[in-house]
Design an enzyme around this catalytic site. Structure first.
Site, mmCIF file in Angstrom:
data_model
loop_
_atom_site.group_PDB
_atom_site.id
_atom_site.type_symbol
_atom_site.label_atom_id
_atom_site.label_comp_id
_atom_site.label_asym_id
_atom_site.label_seq_id
_atom_site.Cartn_x
_atom_site.Cartn_y
_atom_site.Cartn_z
ATOM 1 N N LYS A 17 0.831 -1.213 0.000
ATOM 2 C CA LYS A 17 0.000 0.000 0.000
ATOM 3 C C LYS A 17 0.866 1.263 0.000
ATOM 4 O O LYS A 17 0.619 2.210 -0.758
ATOM 5 C CB LYS A 17 -0.928 -0.030 1.222
ATOM 6 C CG LYS A 17 -1.682 1.255 1.490
ATOM 7 C CD LYS A 17 -2.628 1.575 0.347
ATOM 8 C CE LYS A 17 -3.075 3.016 0.377
ATOM 9 N NZ LYS A 17 -4.431 3.226 0.696
ATOM 10 N N CYS B 123 -3.556 10.851 1.734
ATOM 11 C CA CYS B 123 -2.870 9.577 1.473
ATOM 12 C C CYS B 123 -1.524 9.798 0.807
ATOM 13 O O CYS B 123 -0.481 9.484 1.374
ATOM 14 C CB CYS B 123 -3.745 8.714 0.568
ATOM 15 S SG CYS B 123 -5.429 8.628 1.147
HETATM 16 N N1 SAJ Z 1 -2.277 14.771 -8.752
HETATM 17 C C1 SAJ Z 1 -1.461 15.541 -9.569
HETATM 18 N N2 SAJ Z 1 -1.154 15.076 -10.826
HETATM 19 C C2 SAJ Z 1 -1.618 13.871 -11.269
HETATM 20 C C3 SAJ Z 1 -2.426 13.087 -10.428
HETATM 21 C C4 SAJ Z 1 -2.729 13.569 -9.164
HETATM 22 O O1 SAJ Z 1 -1.037 16.646 -9.198
HETATM 23 O O2 SAJ Z 1 -1.300 13.529 -12.418
HETATM 24 C C5 SAJ Z 1 -2.612 15.268 -7.389
HETATM 25 C C6 SAJ Z 1 -4.115 15.470 -7.183
HETATM 26 O O3 SAJ Z 1 -4.543 16.709 -7.678
HETATM 27 C C7 SAJ Z 1 -4.213 15.391 -5.667
HETATM 28 C C8 SAJ Z 1 -3.154 14.356 -5.304
HETATM 29 O O4 SAJ Z 1 -2.292 14.274 -6.442
HETATM 30 O O5 SAJ Z 1 -3.887 16.627 -5.065
HETATM 31 C C9 SAJ Z 1 -3.685 12.985 -4.968
HETATM 32 O O6 SAJ Z 1 -4.750 12.644 -5.842
HETATM 33 P P1 SAJ Z 1 -4.921 11.186 -6.487
HETATM 34 O O7 SAJ Z 1 -6.117 11.192 -7.340
HETATM 35 O O8 SAJ Z 1 -3.652 10.785 -7.124
HETATM 36 O O9 SAJ Z 1 -5.070 10.219 -5.231
HETATM 37 P P2 SAJ Z 1 -6.007 10.152 -3.905
HETATM 38 O O10 SAJ Z 1 -5.229 10.734 -2.773
HETATM 39 O O11 SAJ Z 1 -7.375 10.654 -4.135
HETATM 40 O O12 SAJ Z 1 -6.122 8.546 -3.743
HETATM 41 C C10 SAJ Z 1 -4.927 7.774 -3.667
HETATM 42 C C11 SAJ Z 1 -5.061 6.578 -4.641
HETATM 43 N N3 SAJ Z 1 -3.774 5.905 -4.783
HETATM 44 C C12 SAJ Z 1 -3.226 5.656 -6.009
HETATM 45 O O13 SAJ Z 1 -3.762 5.987 -7.049
HETATM 46 C C13 SAJ Z 1 -1.925 4.926 -6.014
HETATM 47 C C14 SAJ Z 1 -6.129 5.610 -4.123
HETATM 48 O O14 SAJ Z 1 -6.187 4.447 -4.937
HETATM 49 C C15 SAJ Z 1 -5.810 5.212 -2.673
HETATM 50 O O15 SAJ Z 1 -6.797 4.326 -2.143
HETATM 51 C C16 SAJ Z 1 -5.810 6.490 -1.841
HETATM 52 O O16 SAJ Z 1 -4.749 7.324 -2.329
HETATM 53 C C17 SAJ Z 1 -5.570 6.108 -0.381
HETATM 54 O O17 SAJ Z 1 -6.550 6.102 0.381
HETATM 55 O O18 SAJ Z 1 -4.449 5.738 -0.029
#
Ligand code: SAJ
Length: 428
Positions: free
Chosen positions: A218, A272
């Site tokens: 994870k 996360c």
């Molecule tokens: N972000 C960027 N650029 C990108 C993708 C995301 O700047 O290309 C930013 C988003 O705007 C945000 C942050 O990253 O601020 C996180 O967003 P996210 O959509 O990547 O992830 P979370 O935090 O909503 O959910 C993540 C997920 N993990 C992965 O994709 C590896 C989810 O599957 C997990 O269950 C969750 O963390 C968790 O609970 O750990």
């Protein structure tokens, strides 16, 4: 619908973004579920068939399972065949993981445990947290034989597993069912027992391993995403310096069959991805250099955006010698930590908007279509307006979140303003 023969009842510790959807999903499969939370308002809200968080489809499921009598909420755990622990694991000072919520949840269930029960830790945890929890339980319940470390084929009174949640906020109800699930057992039998439980709900594959590998898996998934976002964010800084359009660059580079760069933004938010990599760094500080650096790159992006805003203000003041900074109006588009949600916690967009409103009091407009009022504890002096008002009044536009409503704004309406577009949606 799967109805379990071996699991009739479940107690879920923690009714937040993971615990409540999980409780409701199992209740919908006709397990008798008791959800436990320390917050009385949360407990009362759920017992009225309502929810305290925003997550598509969850409201309907909670309402129906409470009405049918399969789900209830309580301040205290009840005896059950299965205990799922889904409490927060934040970090404390010096970015060290804070296991106190897990410890409190384990202490609360210890008195009601009986032989044959299954305990699953779903909270994202540093490596060794499940073993730590098991040791605590064994101390409390000396009458039960509890597995305390990876014991392969061993036989014990209680089954313990770590099954990290991996669902994406905004898609939780679908991903709870469709995603593959990593199941780490303290023993082989523990893993098999947990698999039997998840098969009631999960349509993806249930992949068995030991607890430490499951914990690390994870953390690895979220650190992988963080490192890749840091790469994109670093590229945005490099390209800005070299006068290259980073969005076009990434699109072109991604045409290579083995390149897949993520998108730069104002920083990484949420509870996360900006937290979990620190668990790896805190346990292997010498080795986890890249992971630590990625955190630093992503955490520094809001200051970089702030400097861009300050430079735009300076330029406007040079063009308008009679103005002071109090005459410059800045509109921030978006506050949430990612697009199309209302969650402002740990949001880099909120951090930037807050800095802007502290630096330029009285002239800051906020456009956030997913909230009805600004948070009470920040953004003092800022005004929540709609996109048309912001476009009419602002001298500088700062795009912080790529909400679907903003993508529809024609770029000609943006053209006459100073623009800082952290998401690259109005580049043309
Ligand atoms: N972000 C960027 N650029 C990108 C993708 C995301 O700047 O290309 C930013 C988003 O705007 C945000 C942050 O990253 O601020 C996180 O967003 P996210 O959509 O990547 O992830 P979370 O935090 O909503 O959910 C993540 C997920 N993990 C992965 O994709 C590896 C989810 O599957 C997990 O269950 C969750 O963390 C968790 O609970 O750990």
């Amino acid at each position: 619908m799967n109805i379990s023969k071996n699991f009739k009842s479940m107690t879920v510790m923690g009714l937040g973004y993971i615990g409540l959807p999980t409780a409701a999903a199992f209740a919908a499969r006709k397990l008798q579920v008791c959800g436990v939370d320390i917050n009385e308002i949360t407990v009362n809200t759920i017992n009225q068939g309502q929810i305290h968080i925003v997550e598509p489809e969850l409201d309907i499921l909670v309402h129906s399972t409470v009405t049918e009598g399969y789900l209830k909420a309580s301040l205290k755990p009840e005896p059950a065949d299965v205990f799922i622990i889904a409490v927060p694991t934040p970090f404390k000072e010096k970015k060290q993981p804070d296991l106190s919520y897990i410890e409190a949840a384990a202490n609360a269930i210890a008195p009601v445990l009986k032989k044959g029960d299954l305990i699953i830790l779903e909270s994202t945890s540093p490596v060794g947290a499940t073993e730590h929890m098991a040791k605590g339980l064994q101390e409390f319940r000396k009458d039960l034989n509890i597995p305390m470390e990876n014991q392969g084929k061993g036989e014990f009174d209680i089954y313990i597993a770590h099954c990290p949640e991996r669902v994406l906020p905004g898609h939780v109800m679908r991903e709870l069912v469709e995603n593959d699930r990593i199941i780490g057992g303290m023993t082989t039998k523990c893993a098999q027992k947990a698999k039997e439980l998840y098969e009631i709900l999960v349509e993806g594959e249930c992949l068995l391993t030991d607890v430490r590998t499951a914990e690390m898996a994870k953390l690895t998934e979220n650190a992988f995403r963080d490192v890749n976002i840091a790469f994109a964010n670093e590229l945005s800084l490099v390209c800005d310096k070299l006068k290259v359009n980073v969005w076009e660059l990434i699109e072109l580079a991604n045409k290579h069959p083995r390149v897949n760069i993520l998108q730069p933004g104002p920083g990484v938010g949420g509870h996360c991805i900006a937290v979990d990599p620190w668990f790896i760094v805190s346990q292997a500080p010498e080795e986890a250099q890249l992971i630590r650096t990625a955190r630093g790159v992503n955490d520094s992006k809001p200051q970089w955006i702030q400097k861009k805003i300050d430079k735009s203000v300076d330029r406007i003041l040079m063009e308008n010698p009679n103005w002071t900074f109090k005459d410059v109006t800045i509109a921030c588009f978006g506050l949430s930590f990612k697009p199309d949600i209302d969650d402002l916690r740990e949001s880099p967009a909120l951090q930037i908007a807050n800095n802007v409103s502290n630096t330029y009091p009285g002239r800051v407009l906020i456009v956030e279509p997913n909230i009805e009022q600004l948070p009470k504890d920040s953004l003092h002096g800022a005004k929540l307006v709609n996109e048309h008002e912001a476009l009419d009044m602002a001298d500088i536009i700062v795009l912080l979140v790529d909400h679907k409503q903003f993508k529809k704004i024609p770029t000609r309406s943006i053209g006459q303003h100073y623009l800082i577009d952290s998401r690259g949606i109005w580049q043309n």
